[in-house]
Scaffold this motif. Structure first.
Motif, PDB file in Angstrom:
ATOM      1  N   ASP A  64     -50.464 -49.930   7.352  1.00  0.00           N
ATOM      2  CA  ASP A  64     -51.760 -49.568   7.469  1.00  0.00           C
ATOM      3  C   ASP A  64     -52.000 -48.190   6.867  1.00  0.00           C
ATOM      4  N   CYS A  65     -53.087 -47.822   5.951  1.00  0.00           N
ATOM      5  CA  CYS A  65     -53.306 -46.470   5.625  1.00  0.00           C
ATOM      6  C   CYS A  65     -54.556 -46.361   4.807  1.00  0.00           C
ATOM      7  N   CYS A  74     -52.160 -43.618  -0.822  1.00  0.00           N
ATOM      8  CA  CYS A  74     -52.695 -44.077   0.449  1.00  0.00           C
ATOM      9  C   CYS A  74     -51.966 -43.189   1.562  1.00  0.00           C
ATOM     10  N   MET A  75     -52.949 -42.798   2.559  1.00  0.00           N
ATOM     11  CA  MET A  75     -52.455 -42.040   3.610  1.00  0.00           C
ATOM     12  C   MET A  75     -52.360 -42.731   4.893  1.00  0.00           C
ATOM     13  N   ALA A  76     -51.130 -42.492   5.471  1.00  0.00           N
ATOM     14  CA  ALA A  76     -50.790 -43.034   6.959  1.00  0.00           C
ATOM     15  C   ALA A  76     -51.151 -42.240   7.970  1.00  0.00           C
ATOM     16  N   GLY A  77     -50.957 -42.665   9.308  1.00  0.00           N
ATOM     17  CA  GLY A  77     -51.324 -41.732  10.429  1.00  0.00           C
ATOM     18  C   GLY A  77     -52.727 -41.460  10.725  1.00  0.00           C
ATOM     19  N   GLY A  78     -53.531 -42.289  10.414  1.00  0.00           N
ATOM     20  CA  GLY A  78     -54.851 -41.904  10.767  1.00  0.00           C
ATOM     21  C   GLY A  78     -55.565 -40.812   9.601  1.00  0.00           C
ATOM     22  N   PRO A 122     -45.945 -29.126  10.142  1.00  0.00           N
ATOM     23  CA  PRO A 122     -45.782 -28.755   8.877  1.00  0.00           C
ATOM     24  C   PRO A 122     -45.113 -29.593   8.050  1.00  0.00           C
ATOM     25  N   THR A 123     -44.492 -30.625   8.659  1.00  0.00           N
ATOM     26  CA  THR A 123     -43.528 -31.602   7.658  1.00  0.00           C
ATOM     27  C   THR A 123     -44.698 -32.230   7.013  1.00  0.00           C
ATOM     28  N   PRO A 124     -44.189 -33.032   5.590  1.00  0.00           N
ATOM     29  CA  PRO A 124     -45.055 -33.589   4.637  1.00  0.00           C
ATOM     30  C   PRO A 124     -45.769 -34.608   5.299  1.00  0.00           C
ATOM     31  N   LEU A 125     -46.748 -34.779   4.986  1.00  0.00           N
ATOM     32  CA  LEU A 125     -47.862 -36.048   5.229  1.00  0.00           C
ATOM     33  C   LEU A 125     -47.504 -37.347   4.778  1.00  0.00           C
ATOM     34  N   PRO A 126     -47.321 -38.389   5.805  1.00  0.00           N
ATOM     35  CA  PRO A 126     -46.830 -39.853   5.446  1.00  0.00           C
ATOM     36  C   PRO A 126     -47.913 -40.264   4.490  1.00  0.00           C
ATOM     37  N   GLN A 127     -47.357 -40.879   3.357  1.00  0.00           N
ATOM     38  CA  GLN A 127     -48.191 -41.192   2.252  1.00  0.00           C
ATOM     39  C   GLN A 127     -47.538 -42.097   1.374  1.00  0.00           C
ATOM     40  N   ALA A 128     -48.064 -43.127   0.641  1.00  0.00           N
ATOM     41  CA  ALA A 128     -47.552 -43.603  -0.588  1.00  0.00           C
ATOM     42  C   ALA A 128     -48.400 -43.622  -1.722  1.00  0.00           C
ATOM     43  N   ARG A 129     -47.609 -43.918  -3.009  1.00  0.00           N
ATOM     44  CA  ARG A 129     -48.474 -43.251  -4.183  1.00  0.00           C
ATOM     45  C   ARG A 129     -48.034 -44.492  -5.115  1.00  0.00           C
TER      46      ARG A 129
END
Length: 733
Positions: A591-592, A650-654, A718-725
């Protein structure tokens, strides 16, 4: 009905060629390459360039990040001309790399906006200007080569001849040295699973050395053992050899591909089976031939208080037989337990009582490196109860080592990812502890080793292995892409595939594969469409492959297992006529929230999704999303002849939008981001402000020319945002 005219088209040839063109730098782009090299040298080489590493193993199985020509040929890292479709760029743009910076290891700086832009510019300037010449791939040529080899041997010998193909690995782009390196890797692989008393030196079947043959008996294998491996080959990529060849060999499949064979034999179960390594450790000495043949005077004991691999104590036992063959055993202790803290002290106490033979007391598992009859090294892992393990148990493994868990840290060929050629040098801690308590006459004390003697033993073992490698025609310092050669063969099989690679593996043309892919629908559609426009994972290909075979009886429905967050984009067609409506599709493994962006030939970017008509941009895992949807009252019409790029984030984690993207559907039904490269800089600035505690950033220009300043959220992590490109390119005629 609202109509949005599409602003461009993504840069990937819609009809791929049968030969794989190399990506080379145009002369005018040479300075771009220099700038990119400097960035990679400063920020990436410490983890990804063999010879420059800050640790023992290259991270992420990338060991040649400074070889720009090699990087440009890696379809899974770089898409020449298209940085937004190149993971090498996107992992930097999203701040997921350098990994040691994102995880706070040391006082290191992340790449600047200008440095990331330099890598982008280099990739954008890459062009495929010539074609690689591949080795023998045509089925008739393969048949002719095997047939000629069989006819040159007597019928009895021919029945034991087996063949391995490397032609799909070597190209004129890499030169003769590339194919030679893969051939040496294959020879090392075969000798590492051999039970024969002498090293194997296979025969070249063709003048290029891209096709080798050998007598399976010279591995100490029976024909049935070859068949046990061969039958595991995926049906879709099995070569279709002539019936006379099969009859002459007595095998249903006498030909295998080198990279697949390396992958199959690196599976610990296959590895153990081919070497017939016993299931119980108590039977190991007899299997190795050490029983009654140990040279006790050469037995040595060492230990470390904190292993670089496990983070806990380790003890080592080196034994040798009277013929000079060596066996090293490493015993792992669990961190944070009495066994860990007291392991070396307890061993020193036993040594003082002359009872130091049991160096494994309290250990969780043992890892063995031993010489095979032909002189090459093998490995095995046994649990505390003496049962063989197909994979080593992770024991407090540091993060950079845990990447190699399974094939790399388990028993079998994976051990040699690190152990080149045998054990790595280490500082012994045991003697310093033991000598405080052990008298010179203590029985076990005689087996303690000084650091000088330990260094000499390790050097002697390495030298002996060098001699063995050379005797088989293998360069002792050989690496491929900066990696251990067998491991490089395995990775070549596992890496993402484009349509040209699929065509070579299946022995069919790109056009044939493309036509078959176009017909696939249902659950297979995302991978099928994506393969036509980009790359897919090996797991996705294995799923597709059953539908690509012509014989329906060979088809197998194998759904790929769930994996990390991954986005796939595709369009309903690879190319369009000017003015034709286009539809875009997306699918994700998790989900993202999807942002779909069009970038035109002038570099202007517009968000296609979400929009005023579809503000909810949640993309559910494993579901297909079509934009525009069937009920939407708008269409995307491609007006401008040329190419257009479609970028998906696509951004994960809400999280619903990537940094720097702000929607105001009261002002714009489709959000304008303005100049795409300027937006990418704004995205980095917005991400930096969020990580620093929030603030305001300049929003991209609106259609009216006005600007706004938007408040960005503060992030507690501050860690990178979970996402897929992902990105695709479309052609407009």
């Amino acid at each position: 009905m609202a109509v949005l005219v599409a602003l461009g088209c993504l840069v990937v040839p819609c009809q791929a060629q049968d030969q794989d063109p190399p990506a080379v730098l145009a002369p005018s782009a040479a300075s771009d390459a220099v700038r990119a090299y400097k960035v990679l040298d400063q920020h990436c080489a410490r983890c990804h360039q063999t010879g420059r590493l800050k640790r023992s193993v290259s991270a992420g199985d990338l060991g040649n990040v400074l070889d720009l020509d090699a990087l440009a040929r890696r379809a899974d890292l770089v898409r020449p001309g298209y940085p937004d479709a190149s993971p090498l760029f996107t992992v930097m743009q999203t701040r997921h790399m350098p990994n040691d910076v994102t995880n706070g290891f040391g006082d290191l700086k992340e790449p600047s906006v200008e440095e990331i832009a330099a890598v982008r510019t280099w990739i954008a300037g890459l062009r495929a200007v010539s074609r690689c010449v591949w080795g023998v791939t045509d089925t008739e040529d393969v048949d002719a080569l095997i047939r000629a080899d069989q006819q040159g041997a007597d019928p009895e010998t021919a029945r034991f001849r087996r063949y391995v193909q490397l032609s799909h690995l070597g190209t004129s782009c890499g030169g003769k040295s590339q194919l030679d390196a893969y051939r040496q890797a294959l020879v090392k692989l075969l000798n590492s699973v051999s039970r024969a008393p002498k090293p194997l030196r296979p025969d070249n079947v063709d003048i290029r050395g891209s096709f080798i043959a050998f007598d399976v008996r010279n591995l100490g294998w029976s024909p049935d053992e070859w068949e046990a491996i061969a039958k595991q080959t995926p049906e879709a990529t099995r070569p279709d050899l002539g019936s006379d060849i099969l009859e002459g060999s007595g095998s249903r499949q006498p030909l295998l591909r080198a990279d697949w064979l390396a992958y199959a034999l690196s599976e610990p179960g296959n590895y153990y089976a081919r070497l017939r390594i016993p299931v119980r450790e108590r039977n190991f000495d007899a299997w190795l031939g050490f029983t009654g043949n140990i040279d006790l005077a050469q037995t040595r004991v060492a230990g470390v208080a904190q292993s670089a691999v496990t983070g806990a104590a380790r003890t080592f036992l080196r034994r040798a037989d009277k013929d000079g063959r060596v066996l090293w055993e490493a015993f792992d202790f669990v961190p944070g337990t009495g066994e860990q803290s007291d392991a070396l002290t307890n061993l020193s106490n036993r040594l003082s009582r002359g009872a130091g033979d049991d160096v494994a007391a309290g250990a969780e598992q043992s890892r063995l490196l031993f010489q095979l009859p032909n002189g090459f090294f093998g490995s095995a892992v046994f649990s505390a109860d003496g049962t063989r393990r197909d994979e080593a148990k992770e024991i407090g493994t540091e993060s950079h080592v845990s990447e190699l868990a399974g094939r790399a840290t388990g028993g079998g060929l994976g051990c040699f990812v690190c152990h080149q050629p045998v054990l790595l040098p280490f500082q012994d801690d045991l003697r310093g502890i033991a000598m405080e308590e052990v008298s010179q006459s203590g029985g076990g004390a005689n087996h303690l080793v000084s650091q000088a003697e330990l260094d000499a033993l390790l050097a002697n073992d390495a030298n002996a292995q060098t001699i063995v490698l050379r005797s088989a025609g293998i360069g002792p310092d050989l690496t491929i892409d900066g990696l251990e050669p067998i491991h490089a063969l395995v990775l070549n099989y596992l890496r993402a595939l484009d349509i040209r690679r699929v065509a070579r593996e299946m022995g069919r043309s790109v056009q044939q594969i493309s036509q078959t892919l176009e017909k696939l629908d249902g659950d297979l559609a995302p991978a099928a469409r994506r393969l036509r426009q980009g790359v897919i994972t090996r797991a996705e290909f294995d799923w597709l492959a059953s539908e690509l075979v012509e014989d329906a009886d060979q088809r197998q429905s194998i759904r790929p297992h769930a994996d990390d967050l991954r986005l796939s984009l595709w369009s309903d067609k690879p190319s369009y006529k000017a003015g034709e409506a286009a539809y875009f599709f997306a699918s994700s493994t998790q989900d993202c929230h999807l942002t779909l962006i069009s970038v035109d030939a002038k570099g202007l970017a517009t968000v296609l999704f979400p929009n005023d008509f579809n503000p909810d941009n949640l993309l559910k895992a494993r579901q297909r999303l079509r934009v525009p949807g069937p009920a939407d009252e708008f269409r995307f019409r491609l007006r401008t002849v040329g190419e257009e790029m479609i970028v998906g984030i696509c951004m994960a984690g809400g999280r619903t939008s990537p940094p720097g993207v702000f929607h105001d559907f009261e002002r714009q039904r489709f959000t304008s981001l303005g100049d795409w490269e300027a937006f990418l800089r704004d995205e980095l600035a917005a991400d930096s402000k969020e990580r620093a505690g929030g603030g305001t950033v300049q929003r991209a220009k609106l259609v009216s020319g006005r600007k706004r300043r938007d408040t960005v959220p503060a992030r507690s992590d501050p860690t990178p945002l979970p996402q897929a490109r992902d990105a695709i390119v479309i052609k407009i005629d």
